[in-house]
Design a protein around this motif. Sequence first.
Motif, PDB file in Angstrom:
ATOM      1  N   PHE A   5      69.612  10.213  10.533  1.00 12.02           N
ATOM      2  CA  PHE A   5      68.924   9.607  11.671  1.00 12.02           C
ATOM      3  C   PHE A   5      68.531  10.674  12.688  1.00 12.02           C
ATOM      4  O   PHE A   5      67.405  10.691  13.176  1.00 12.02           O
ATOM      5  CB  PHE A   5      69.821   8.545  12.322  1.00 12.02           C
ATOM      6  CG  PHE A   5      69.278   7.998  13.601  1.00 12.02           C
ATOM      7  CD1 PHE A   5      68.258   7.061  13.588  1.00 12.02           C
ATOM      8  CD2 PHE A   5      69.775   8.418  14.817  1.00 12.02           C
ATOM      9  CE1 PHE A   5      67.748   6.556  14.763  1.00 12.02           C
ATOM     10  CE2 PHE A   5      69.276   7.919  15.999  1.00 12.02           C
ATOM     11  CZ  PHE A   5      68.257   6.983  15.976  1.00 12.02           C
ATOM     12  N   GLN A   6      69.442  11.574  12.999  1.00 12.87           N
ATOM     13  CA  GLN A   6      69.161  12.624  13.977  1.00 12.87           C
ATOM     14  C   GLN A   6      68.082  13.580  13.487  1.00 12.87           C
ATOM     15  O   GLN A   6      67.248  14.034  14.271  1.00 12.87           O
ATOM     16  CB  GLN A   6      70.444  13.377  14.310  1.00 12.87           C
ATOM     17  CG  GLN A   6      71.423  12.531  15.084  1.00 12.87           C
ATOM     18  CD  GLN A   6      72.764  13.214  15.264  1.00 12.87           C
ATOM     19  OE1 GLN A   6      73.122  14.143  14.523  1.00 12.87           O
ATOM     20  NE2 GLN A   6      73.514  12.758  16.258  1.00 12.87           N
ATOM     21  N   ILE A   7      68.069  13.877  12.202  1.00 16.32           N
ATOM     22  CA  ILE A   7      67.028  14.750  11.646  1.00 16.32           C
ATOM     23  C   ILE A   7      65.666  14.078  11.730  1.00 16.32           C
ATOM     24  O   ILE A   7      64.665  14.706  12.104  1.00 16.32           O
ATOM     25  CB  ILE A   7      67.379  15.144  10.197  1.00 16.32           C
ATOM     26  CG1 ILE A   7      68.580  16.073  10.183  1.00 16.32           C
ATOM     27  CG2 ILE A   7      66.182  15.783   9.501  1.00 16.32           C
ATOM     28  CD1 ILE A   7      69.163  16.333   8.815  1.00 16.32           C
ATOM     29  N   ALA A  82      56.256   4.355  18.356  1.00 22.08           N
ATOM     30  CA  ALA A  82      56.647   3.091  17.726  1.00 22.08           C
ATOM     31  C   ALA A  82      57.692   3.335  16.638  1.00 22.08           C
ATOM     32  O   ALA A  82      58.655   2.563  16.513  1.00 22.08           O
ATOM     33  CB  ALA A  82      55.421   2.394  17.138  1.00 22.08           C
ATOM     34  N   LEU A  83      57.535   4.400  15.862  1.00 21.72           N
ATOM     35  CA  LEU A  83      58.543   4.741  14.854  1.00 21.72           C
ATOM     36  C   LEU A  83      59.894   5.042  15.496  1.00 21.72           C
ATOM     37  O   LEU A  83      60.938   4.633  14.990  1.00 21.72           O
ATOM     38  CB  LEU A  83      58.091   5.936  14.025  1.00 21.72           C
ATOM     39  CG  LEU A  83      57.074   5.659  12.933  1.00 21.72           C
ATOM     40  CD1 LEU A  83      56.580   6.962  12.325  1.00 21.72           C
ATOM     41  CD2 LEU A  83      57.681   4.783  11.867  1.00 21.72           C
ATOM     42  N   LEU A  87      63.297   2.940  14.778  1.00 23.55           N
ATOM     43  CA  LEU A  87      64.519   3.607  14.334  1.00 23.55           C
ATOM     44  C   LEU A  87      65.675   3.376  15.306  1.00 23.55           C
ATOM     45  O   LEU A  87      66.809   3.153  14.889  1.00 23.55           O
ATOM     46  CB  LEU A  87      64.274   5.099  14.149  1.00 23.55           C
ATOM     47  CG  LEU A  87      63.434   5.481  12.932  1.00 23.55           C
ATOM     48  CD1 LEU A  87      63.118   6.963  12.961  1.00 23.55           C
ATOM     49  CD2 LEU A  87      64.166   5.117  11.659  1.00 23.55           C
ATOM     50  N   MET A  88      65.394   3.437  16.609  1.00 24.15           N
ATOM     51  CA  MET A  88      66.454   3.224  17.597  1.00 24.15           C
ATOM     52  C   MET A  88      66.996   1.801  17.533  1.00 24.15           C
ATOM     53  O   MET A  88      68.201   1.582  17.709  1.00 24.15           O
ATOM     54  CB  MET A  88      65.942   3.536  19.012  1.00 24.15           C
ATOM     55  CG  MET A  88      65.674   4.999  19.260  1.00 24.15           C
ATOM     56  SD  MET A  88      67.124   6.033  19.115  1.00 24.15           S
ATOM     57  CE  MET A  88      68.016   5.564  20.569  1.00 24.15           C
ATOM     58  N   ASN A  89      66.121   0.834  17.301  1.00 25.40           N
ATOM     59  CA  ASN A  89      66.564  -0.553  17.227  1.00 25.40           C
ATOM     60  C   ASN A  89      67.324  -0.852  15.935  1.00 25.40           C
ATOM     61  O   ASN A  89      68.041  -1.845  15.859  1.00 25.40           O
ATOM     62  CB  ASN A  89      65.384  -1.511  17.355  1.00 25.40           C
ATOM     63  CG  ASN A  89      64.851  -1.556  18.767  1.00 25.40           C
ATOM     64  OD1 ASN A  89      65.549  -1.223  19.721  1.00 25.40           O
ATOM     65  ND2 ASN A  89      63.608  -1.929  18.908  1.00 25.40           N
ATOM     66  N   ASN A  90      67.149  -0.003  14.933  1.00 22.96           N
ATOM     67  CA  ASN A  90      67.832  -0.208  13.653  1.00 22.96           C
ATOM     68  C   ASN A  90      68.838   0.903  13.361  1.00 22.96           C
ATOM     69  O   ASN A  90      69.122   1.192  12.202  1.00 22.96           O
ATOM     70  CB  ASN A  90      66.794  -0.284  12.530  1.00 22.96           C
ATOM     71  CG  ASN A  90      65.929  -1.501  12.666  1.00 22.96           C
ATOM     72  OD1 ASN A  90      66.427  -2.612  12.712  1.00 22.96           O
ATOM     73  ND2 ASN A  90      64.627  -1.297  12.757  1.00 22.96           N
TER      74      ASN A  90
END
Length: 95
Positions: A5-7, A82-83, A87-90
């Motif tokens: 996720f961080q990458i 938007a991406l 990603l933050m919401n999931n």
Amino acid sequence: MLSIFQIIMLILDIIWFFIIAHVIMSWLINFQVLNLHQQLVAQIWHMLNRLLEPVYSQIRRFIPPISGIDLAPLIALIAVYALRIILMNNIAAFY
């Protein structure tokens, strides 16, 4: 999984930076603040064009320039943001 996720977020941040740098450079070149005859400026400009033009060309197929204004960088910025939101919401899926 959190490191993946961080990458992904890092890559999106880098893309965001490149788009912003490209837009600002295009303004500075058009207002003749920067000169493409300077080797460093020309190299950076051509690198950014090579990186971003494939993305912009895909966007321009759907939204052509309107009255000489190219909206492709704006659409690309919105897509990257938007991406990031998706990603933050999931983020729970990465745990």
